[in-house]
Design a protein around this motif. Sequence first.
Motif, short mmCIF file in Angstrom:
data_model
loop_
_atom_site.label_atom_id
_atom_site.label_comp_id
_atom_site.label_asym_id
_atom_site.label_seq_id
_atom_site.Cartn_x
_atom_site.Cartn_y
_atom_site.Cartn_z
N VAL A 1 33.15 90.19 29.85
CA VAL A 1 34.05 91.00 29.02
C VAL A 1 34.88 90.05 28.17
O VAL A 1 35.79 89.37 28.65
N THR A 2 34.53 89.98 26.90
CA THR A 2 35.24 89.14 25.94
C THR A 2 35.54 89.97 24.70
O THR A 2 34.96 91.05 24.51
N ILE A 3 36.42 89.46 23.88
CA ILE A 3 36.73 90.13 22.62
C ILE A 3 35.46 90.23 21.77
O ILE A 3 35.15 91.28 21.20
N ASP B 1 35.55 90.57 15.43
CA ASP B 1 36.55 90.34 16.47
C ASP B 1 37.96 90.70 16.01
O ASP B 1 38.73 91.33 16.74
N ALA B 2 38.27 90.32 14.77
CA ALA B 2 39.63 90.53 14.24
C ALA B 2 40.03 92.01 14.26
O ALA B 2 41.21 92.32 14.36
N LEU C 1 42.61 88.16 24.75
CA LEU C 1 41.73 88.41 25.89
C LEU C 1 42.52 88.69 27.16
O LEU C 1 42.16 89.57 27.94
N LYS C 2 43.61 87.97 27.36
CA LYS C 2 44.44 88.20 28.55
C LYS C 2 44.97 89.63 28.56
O LYS C 2 44.97 90.30 29.59
N ASP C 3 45.43 90.11 27.43
CA ASP C 3 45.94 91.48 27.32
C ASP C 3 44.82 92.48 27.62
O ASP C 3 45.03 93.44 28.37
N LEU C 4 43.64 92.25 27.06
CA LEU C 4 42.50 93.13 27.33
C LEU C 4 42.19 93.16 28.82
O LEU C 4 42.00 94.23 29.40
#
Length: 194
Positions: free
Chosen positions: A27-29, A40-41, A50-53
Amino acid sequence: MPRAGLTADRLVAAAAELADEVGSDGVTISALARRFGVKDASLYSHVKNLKDLRTRLALFVGGEMIDRIAPAVAGLAGKDALAAFAGAYRAYALQHPGRYAAGQIRIDQDIAVDSAAMRRTAEITHGMLRAYGLTEPDLTDAVRLLRSTFHGYCALEAGGSFGAPRDVQRSWEKAVDALHMALTHWPRERAGEA
């Protein structure tokens, strides 16, 4: 400008599906952006990074889990509630291994306190443990024992690590029996003792 149709909630739900498909580390941006056919933007209007996601995903998973556990334990107490809680926890972990793994991250305490899912999880867990007469600090210790036992068992089972011919379900039932005994005969500690 946010892309029409994309919301933080949609992204998190898609991240949960992605976690089950490719594992939580996948699971990545970028992977999520590819899923929506955007750059991505485009996602940064909805999640900070990514931490927030991953934090949002962990909270989402916590909500899903407690939505399964709550009806399982409703109206039950003592060993029956413990077995129902444990069974619902294990079923979720085995049915959604990627999501489950994504839910195991450490969440900032300020975020956890503001999360309805985390508060509900604490309420239901503490409610289930009330039958054992536990108060702080024993309550926190008991929650840690349950979580580590459930998590360890589920992680080992999902990884196929139980190779002995003994039935895995029967071993699970014995583990729940042992936890019930431990909770029933808990070595009490008064608040302020260390």
